[in-house]
Scaffold this active site. Structure first.
Site, mmCIF file in Angstrom:
data_model
loop_
_atom_site.group_PDB
_atom_site.id
_atom_site.type_symbol
_atom_site.label_atom_id
_atom_site.label_comp_id
_atom_site.label_asym_id
_atom_site.label_seq_id
_atom_site.Cartn_x
_atom_site.Cartn_y
_atom_site.Cartn_z
ATOM 1 N N LYS A 186 0.829 -1.209 0.000
ATOM 2 C CA LYS A 186 0.000 0.000 0.000
ATOM 3 C C LYS A 186 0.862 1.256 0.000
ATOM 4 C CE LYS A 186 -1.966 -1.736 3.605
ATOM 5 N NZ LYS A 186 -2.817 -2.036 4.779
ATOM 6 N N THR A 259 -8.307 8.804 8.591
ATOM 7 C CA THR A 259 -7.647 7.657 7.987
ATOM 8 C C THR A 259 -7.525 6.487 8.962
ATOM 9 O OG1 THR A 259 -5.568 8.683 8.630
ATOM 10 C CG2 THR A 259 -6.298 9.039 6.369
ATOM 11 N N GLY A 261 -8.091 3.210 10.554
ATOM 12 C CA GLY A 261 -8.728 1.973 10.116
ATOM 13 C C GLY A 261 -8.677 1.725 8.618
ATOM 14 N N THR A 262 -7.916 2.543 7.906
ATOM 15 C CA THR A 262 -7.848 2.398 6.450
ATOM 16 C C THR A 262 -7.368 1.010 6.023
ATOM 17 O OG1 THR A 262 -7.323 4.744 6.315
ATOM 18 C CG2 THR A 262 -6.926 3.434 4.346
ATOM 19 N N GLY A 263 -6.306 0.530 6.690
ATOM 20 C CA GLY A 263 -5.738 -0.762 6.313
ATOM 21 C C GLY A 263 -6.697 -1.919 6.578
ATOM 22 N N CYS A 264 -7.345 -1.883 7.748
ATOM 23 C CA CYS A 264 -8.323 -2.922 8.090
ATOM 24 C C CYS A 264 -9.423 -2.944 7.029
ATOM 25 C CB CYS A 264 -8.977 -2.625 9.439
ATOM 26 S SG CYS A 264 -7.827 -2.412 10.792
#
Lengths: 564, 564
Positions: A186, A259, A261-264
């Site tokens: 990412k 942003t 929690g973006t990865g989850c």
């Protein structure tokens, strides 16, 4: 009912009490994708938008117990892992999945959560090797960000400095050597310029640049000052698969503090799409778009790095789904929301007097019936005018239809109306009224209002709107017929019913033939609403048309009573 | 962006790994109500549709820590409690809420979860008194089912036998004496007949019977064999408020095994509605309906008592929300999904030759321009025919519009077109072509196809569909203008641009006046789609119209090239 096959997706991760990350973000994401969510919790966090305040690890036996409860009972279509907390939990998760996959391999997305944005350790350092050794070998996709990729690469003494797009490509390829089938590196923390993508893509012609996140060619008219600015520096996610497929997913860099929690969210969304059977490239395309829009549409929640908006792609149905106990939800809501007017119409004094047999004959004669197939013995002249409008409205409906089924259904109704109209002419002739006189009888304002409104609605809107306008008449007379019959039965006045001078009229509307037309009408309305669910604005439009026609129907009976 | 004020709701409860109950059900319910969900976990369960396999209590300090993280950072609008596990956790929850409510009282719904359907203890017996003593006094609503009510009443030596509707009424009133502002006693385990409701309501005239769950009066036509059967025995929820307000919420009893998590879901849905500012009666009405439909629309998940469907009221938006980086999502998706045809049109050989200045003059002359405000120096005769269709389509749009703003916008366009047409007549007169000859020039099939399709679309559908049909021309010429200009600039062929015989044409379409019209057109399309979001079927209809017009536009240029 259309959702009965919603895919079950499992997340194995930590919690976030504030709801923006962890299994909470995952469950929200699953729901937004209309998937069914299950969750196994590896650790609890007391957390908010300012950071992680405390962590409570869950014992490995209990992690295993949760996994067993879910996997033994629910057929999940995709699994993602997030925060695994420590080496013991990581090991038990890996072993349980490995055993489960012996029976049936399903997509597994591993988001290698290591450290929170605020610097809190979410995976004990000694667990990283466990994750690589025991989980990666049967992982479909690993989704590290810059710092996670650097930690993973360092662990195996691979080059770990990632500062630009070329570094990302090298890093993603190196991460593949750790065992997973694919890596999505990412790019949220690595600004990239358009020119950089073009240069890297030129040197690596096999790379697919998925342009969906940006304006494509032949979209000059969609450029605004805002988009030109937002596209000046980009975020690029890099997907490398073990079969050599490589893709870039560029999109505008958003200036946002929402942003958390973006990865989850991204890994959860990819898991949903894989669970639905999408390819990895397509799943990544859709999930990156979903996540991007979540950041862009975020609300202000908390005083720190707020959560993205997981709900941006959702709306609520404005008409309930059809079900066994509620097969006609739209009609039910139309009647309920216009209850007073509807009652004024179907339980009009005219109707009540008619049911008692005490309605003055002049009123009945003057009354402009909507009767098409059921002529009474005597015929009021206004009917002739109204029937012309009514026939024209159905002809218009035929003209607005696209299938032969619909064209013929409407056209047959026109024939019915025309036949009734010529029967009316011969009745009138018996009373010494000529066709010329019939044509020359002045049309009452109530007739003009209702008739012209039907035609206007048909010209102004689509065919469904016209169907709604025609429904108040069709359904209302069916309701009057059934209600009169029920009243007669319940009040034990069956003798009055039998000797009622308007018996034929009542029997016609309560009878099977007319009620069959009513059921067809209901089916038409409800199936159209189910196939093309209305927005709130559209439902409001339908309700307005329905209510207006209900009032105009009532107006006919007001007029008829007023002449007595 | 419309969701930026979604209410934050907090659940304090246990987990359900299988996702059908506990905080998982709560979060799904919050999401289905488009609320933002936060969660504090009191205990973990390893659980599935067959039962609860294991429970892991969370230490009270960590429960407190989670509550502090959430309440110190997020402004929640409603709170519900579910499984509180033990006395310590119950006490810490009560104390923390009490302190928080000193600052700001918000709705608190307590679902007094004690024992799972499968018989697993979810609240230690010694915690029940703690719940009554310390939590009930500032609880807005307690929502026990039959067995929970019996446990609570027994605890205080109140009559605890509940077998019929009269018992329920007594029990609910007795539960009120335990301290909460209101009690909703759920009737899922107590079959009730219609006659019983009538009898109890007759003896207690202050009771409001909320009929929404059943067919109401004047709904005879909506009765089916199915509904008649399903309404023979009822479920009745009983609401008693401390101000004396009492209401019954009857609905059909469903034969279903998909009832796992019903109680969690109902109390979560009520909390959402209270958080949105609804009254307790209205919140209960909406939440009981939501829960009922969740059972009825449940999918088969797991091999035991499966979860209800939390998603039955949701649908996905088919057009992304408008945002800063994507202000024209509908147009973008239309162009992207018909990319090939669109490119064939806006980068037609005709356009490319025109940009190079090498387009044969005959082609240009024959070409049926969509030019309205921008007559070229020489005028092909087909234009005259096309402009008539185009003017009529805008007149039709005016006739289909309801606001003066829209009526005038469309009418002004008709005037523009008519003016251009009369200018064309005078040009033609210069070349010795009389108006009569102009009228008598045979209309080409391409002109008829496109023109008649516009009119047909306008007659057949609503005004938005007509707007979509008119857009391909308006936007396409804008795109051609900008693209030609960009090409000229990028290729450094600015000299060619300046000396191009078609310079005026290119400058007109790339110029500010035409581009302003393009932006107005974009705004019209996008604002209509945002105000009345299309269903999948509707979007498909729009896309079909858009693609058809794009092809027809391309047809004009094919024809023009073919004459050279």
């Amino acid at each position: 009912m259309q959702r009965s096959n919603s895919e079950a997706i499992l997340t194995i991760a930590g919690t976030d009490s504030s709801g923006g990350a962890g299994i909470q973000a995952d469950l929200k994401t699953f729901t937004a994708h209309l998937c069914y969510g299950a969750s196994v919790i590896t650790a609890l966090t007391a957390q908010n938008t300012l950071g992680v305040q405390a962590v409570h690890g869950v014992p490995p036996e209990f992690v295993e117990q949760q996994m067993s409860s879910v996997l033994s009972d629910i057929e999940v279509r995709g699994i993602k892992t997030g925060m695994l907390f420590d080496a013991d939990n990581t090991r038990i998760v890996a072993q349980t999945l490995k055993n489960h996959f012996k029976e049936r391999k399903i997509p597994l997305v591993c988001d290698p959560v290591c450290v929170s944005t605020s610097g809190h350790v979410l995976l004990h350092p000694d667990a990283i090797n466990t994750m690589i050794d025991e989980l990666f070998p049967f992982t479909t996709l690993v989704t590290p960000n810059k710092s996670e990729a650097e930690i993973l690469l360092s662990q195996r003494d691979l080059p770990a400095r990632i500062t630009n797009l070329e570094d990302m490509l090298v890093a993603a390829r190196n991460l593949l050597t750790l065992g997973p089938e694919a890596v999505l590196l990412k790019g949220g923390h690595i600004p990239v310029l358009h020119a950089e993508i073009a240069r890297v893509a030129a040197h690596n012609p096999q790379i697919q640049v998925v342009q969906d996140g940006l304006l494509g060619e032949n979209m000059e008219i969609l450029q605004t000052a805002e988009t030109a600015k937002s596209e000046s520096t980009l975020v690029v996610d890099v997907l490398c698969q073990s079969d050599g497929t490589t893709a870039f997913y560029p999109r505008p860099r958003l200036e946002s503090t929402s942003t958390h929690g973006t990865g989850c969210t991204l890994s959860a969304a990819i898991t949903c799409q894989l669970g639905k059977g999408k390819s990895l490239m397509e799943a990544t395309r859709l999930a990156t778009a979903y996540t991007h829009m979540g950041i862009e549409n975020a609300a202000a929640i908390g005083s720190g790095y707020g959560p993205l908006n997981h709900l941006h792609s959702l709306s609520q149905l404005n008409v309930a789904q059809r079900s066994k106990s509620n097969p006609y939800p739209l009609t039910r809501s139309l009647i309920r929301s216009t209850g007073g007017v509807w009652k004024d119409y179907v339980q009009h004094d005219f109707v009540k007097l008619l049911g008692k047999g005490t309605l003055p004959k002049e009123s009945f004669l003057h009354f402009i019936k909507k009767e098409i197939k059921y002529p009474s013995n005597e015929l009021p002249q206004q009917d002739y005018h109204y029937l012309k409008y009514y026939a024209r409205a159905y002809a218009l409906l035929a003209a607005k239809s696209h299938s032969f089924g619909r064209i013929l259904q409407a056209t047959e109704t026109v024939f019915h109306i025309a036949r009734e109209s010529s029967m009316h002419k011969s009745y009138c002739a018996q009373w010494g009224i000529t066709e010329e006189e019939l044509e020359n009888t002045a049309e009452s304002p109530a007739t003009t209002a209702y008739g012209a409104y039907l035609i206007d609605t048909g010209l102004q809107g689509d065919s469904t709107k016209l169907v709604m306008a025609l429904a108040a008449c069709l359904l209302g007379y069916g309701e009057v017929g059934l209600w009169l019959k029920k009243e007669a039965k319940q009040s034990g006045s069956w003798v009055v019913w039998q000797s009622n001078p308007y018996l034929k009229w009542m029997e016609d509307y309560s009878g099977e033939e007319y009620q069959k037309a009513v059921r067809t009408g209901l089916e038409t309305i409800e199936s159209r609403a189910a196939a093309d669910p209305p927005s709130a604005a559209k439902l409001d439009e339908w309700r307005t048309v329905w209510e207006k026609c209900t009032r105009l129907e009532k107006g006919f009976w007001d007029m008829a009573l007023s002449v007595a």
